[in-house]
Scaffold this active site. Structure first.
Site, PDB file in Angstrom:
ATOM      1  N   HIS A  47       1.023  -1.284   0.310  1.00  0.00           N
ATOM      2  CA  HIS A  47       0.479   0.113   0.002  1.00  0.00           C
ATOM      3  C   HIS A  47       0.734   1.387   0.169  1.00  0.00           C
ATOM      4  O   HIS A  47       0.602   2.490  -0.629  1.00  0.00           O
ATOM      5  CB  HIS A  47      -1.068  -0.128   0.743  1.00  0.00           C
ATOM      6  N   GLN A 173      -1.312  -3.821  -8.858  1.00  0.00           N
ATOM      7  CA  GLN A 173      -1.410  -5.443  -9.589  1.00  0.00           C
ATOM      8  C   GLN A 173      -1.728  -6.980  -9.650  1.00  0.00           C
ATOM      9  O   GLN A 173      -2.282  -7.078  -9.710  1.00  0.00           O
ATOM     10  CB  GLN A 173      -0.456  -5.400 -11.086  1.00  0.00           C
ATOM     11  N   LYS A 174      -1.755  -6.324  -7.518  1.00  0.00           N
ATOM     12  CA  LYS A 174      -1.865  -7.489  -7.332  1.00  0.00           C
ATOM     13  C   LYS A 174      -3.302  -8.092  -7.542  1.00  0.00           C
ATOM     14  O   LYS A 174      -3.549  -9.267  -7.402  1.00  0.00           O
ATOM     15  CB  LYS A 174      -1.861  -6.934  -5.427  1.00  0.00           C
ATOM     16  N   VAL A 201       4.386  -5.855  -4.373  1.00  0.00           N
ATOM     17  CA  VAL A 201       5.314  -5.711  -3.819  1.00  0.00           C
ATOM     18  C   VAL A 201       5.319  -6.810  -2.749  1.00  0.00           C
ATOM     19  O   VAL A 201       4.099  -7.481  -2.973  1.00  0.00           O
ATOM     20  CB  VAL A 201       4.762  -4.578  -2.842  1.00  0.00           C
ATOM     21  N   LEU A 209       2.940  -9.097  -0.213  1.00  0.00           N
ATOM     22  CA  LEU A 209       2.559  -9.101   0.575  1.00  0.00           C
ATOM     23  C   LEU A 209       0.786  -9.030   0.750  1.00  0.00           C
ATOM     24  O   LEU A 209       0.268  -8.281  -0.729  1.00  0.00           O
ATOM     25  CB  LEU A 209       3.199  -7.871   0.823  1.00  0.00           C
ATOM     26  N   ARG A 212      -3.814 -10.381   4.609  1.00  0.00           N
ATOM     27  CA  ARG A 212      -4.662 -11.744   5.180  1.00  0.00           C
ATOM     28  C   ARG A 212      -2.885 -12.455   5.435  1.00  0.00           C
ATOM     29  O   ARG A 212      -3.446 -13.091   5.824  1.00  0.00           O
ATOM     30  CB  ARG A 212      -5.252 -12.213   4.656  1.00  0.00           C
TER      31      ARG A 212
HETATM   32  P1  AMP Z   1      -6.292  -3.809   0.064  1.00  0.00           P
HETATM   33  O1  AMP Z   1      -6.566  -2.196   0.795  1.00  0.00           O
HETATM   34  O2  AMP Z   1      -6.006  -5.039   0.454  1.00  0.00           O
HETATM   35  O3  AMP Z   1      -8.063  -3.833  -0.324  1.00  0.00           O
HETATM   36  O4  AMP Z   1      -5.836  -3.393  -1.035  1.00  0.00           O
HETATM   37  C1  AMP Z   1      -5.509  -1.969  -1.676  1.00  0.00           C
HETATM   38  C2  AMP Z   1      -5.158  -1.338  -2.831  1.00  0.00           C
HETATM   39  O5  AMP Z   1      -3.260  -2.265  -2.732  1.00  0.00           O
HETATM   40  C3  AMP Z   1      -5.327  -2.183  -4.113  1.00  0.00           C
HETATM   41  O6  AMP Z   1      -5.390  -2.185  -5.291  1.00  0.00           O
HETATM   42  C4  AMP Z   1      -4.676  -4.046  -4.064  1.00  0.00           C
HETATM   43  O7  AMP Z   1      -4.061  -4.580  -5.505  1.00  0.00           O
HETATM   44  C5  AMP Z   1      -2.866  -2.783  -3.541  1.00  0.00           C
HETATM   45  N1  AMP Z   1      -2.172  -3.944  -2.738  1.00  0.00           N
HETATM   46  C6  AMP Z   1      -2.725  -4.957  -1.975  1.00  0.00           C
HETATM   47  N2  AMP Z   1      -1.174  -5.376  -1.494  1.00  0.00           N
HETATM   48  C7  AMP Z   1      -0.349  -4.669  -2.691  1.00  0.00           C
HETATM   49  C8  AMP Z   1       0.485  -5.879  -3.383  1.00  0.00           C
HETATM   50  N3  AMP Z   1       2.001  -6.485  -2.544  1.00  0.00           N
HETATM   51  N4  AMP Z   1       1.742  -5.070  -3.994  1.00  0.00           N
HETATM   52  C9  AMP Z   1       0.876  -3.831  -4.549  1.00  0.00           C
HETATM   53  N5  AMP Z   1      -0.291  -3.461  -4.113  1.00  0.00           N
HETATM   54  C10 AMP Z   1      -0.779  -3.603  -3.838  1.00  0.00           C
END
Ligand code: AMP
Length: 308
Positions: A47, A173-174, A201, A209, A212
């Site tokens: 993030h 892109q995850k 990342v 990453l 969860r």
């Molecule tokens: P989340 O809070 O996990 O729903 O993710 C919020 C944003 O962070 C989304 O656009 C995800 O794709 C991005 N995100 C989560 N994990 C990663 C990661 N390891 N690398 C890059 N972006 C991430």
């Protein structure tokens, strides 16, 4: 100036307009640009990378932290989703974000669950959508709302001569399927915003990453490494223009105790349509995306890699 937390859309609009009016903008990029980074909190370096990408190219950056009930099929999953607001604030502040928008559920859904939602269509039923019915409808609905909420009423510059919008939203892109669907929504429904993708990342051992990952025991975490290992195997074959031989990559996952493979698919990077022709005997050509999902212990993990 440090980061400011707001919890209502009205406060967000007022503050971002005020900051835009005052901000000269990063060197070379001019003023009048705003970057929005939607998250569900429990922030990690992935993030932070999104936030840094937004800070690097916008005068003002807003990160939202909202655990969206609409995209959780399982109430237990929603209940146990980690909430770490104080730590999140520190991560965003260190990345240079100006505003953390952390609305309560009633601010986003004042009338309870919305009667009208965005539907993700057929792509929303594939891959992640197959095991999480309604997930992408819920995710797109909140992204649509956040894109409206985050757009300031005044202070945005016009699109530049190349057609680049001064309002940009950053997605990792995850979550490749989510990114593809958000792009479709923005194109299909004419949202005046540029969607900016940010690379995955990973930890140094390859694990992508995820908020969860904290639920994995040490043993489960070791087992989870097979996801990125299977993807790297496909990438090596793609780089060598060999047949991808998906079944052998699947076998690698099946052989790992404690890991239950859901899918391993090679798809078109834009449409996410399956590319069956590359799975067996045909030498790999062109560009594709390999998507993987598996259950490891208590969590479902996803990962992907670009091929070609
Ligand atoms: P989340 O809070 O996990 O729903 O993710 C919020 C944003 O962070 C989304 O656009 C995800 O794709 C991005 N995100 C989560 N994990 C990663 C990661 N390891 N690398 C890059 N972006 C991430």
């Amino acid at each position: 100036m440090g980061i400011t937390t707001v919890s209502t859309i009205a406060e967000l609009k007022a503050l971002s307009a005020q900051l835009l009016a005052a901000a000269p903008g990063p060197a070379g990029h001019g003023g009048g640009t705003l970057g929005l980074v939607p998250t569900m909190g429990a922030l990690h370096r992935g993030h932070a990378e999104l936030a840094r990408a937004a800070v690097a190219e916008n005068a003002v950056v807003v990160a939202s932290v909202f655990v969206n009930p609409l995209q959780f099929g399982d109430p237990v999953d929603l209940e146990r989703y980690p909430r770490t607001t104080e730590a999140d604030l520190a991560v965003l502040d260190a990345a240079g974000v100006d505003i953390m928008f952390a609305p309560p559920v009633e601010e986003m859904y004042p009338g309870g669950e919305p009667a009208v939602r965005v539907t993700a269509g057929r792509l929303g039923e594939l891959y992640e959508g197959a095991s999480r019915p309604g997930h992408f409808d819920g995710a797109l609905t909140v992204v649509a709302k956040l894109l409206h909420a985050g757009r300031p009423d005044t202070g945005l510059a016009p699109a530049d001569p190349a057609g680049r919008q001064s309002y940009r939203a950053y997605f990792g892109q995850k979550d490749a399927q989510q990114l593809a669907l958000v792009r479709r929504m923005v194109a299909d429904l004419n949202f005046p915003v540029d969607i900016v993708p940010v690379p995955i990342v990973r930890d140094s051992d390859g694990l992508a990453l995820s908020s969860r990952n904290r639920f994995l025991s040490d043993g489960e975490r070791d087992a989870a490494l097979v996801l990125s290992r299977a993807l790297r195997l496909l990438r090596r074959r793609a780089d060598a223009h060999e047949p991808l031989d998906i079944p052998s990559a699947e076998e690698l996952v099946h052989m790992t105790p404690g890991v239950e493979l859901d899918y391993l698919e090679v798809v078109d990077p834009g449409t996410l349509a399956a590319r069956a022709e590359n799975c067996q005997d045909t030498p790999f050509t062109g560009q594709a995306l390999a998507l993987i999902a598996a259950r490891v212990g208590p969590v479902r993990l996803i990962d992907n890699v670009t091929l070609g």
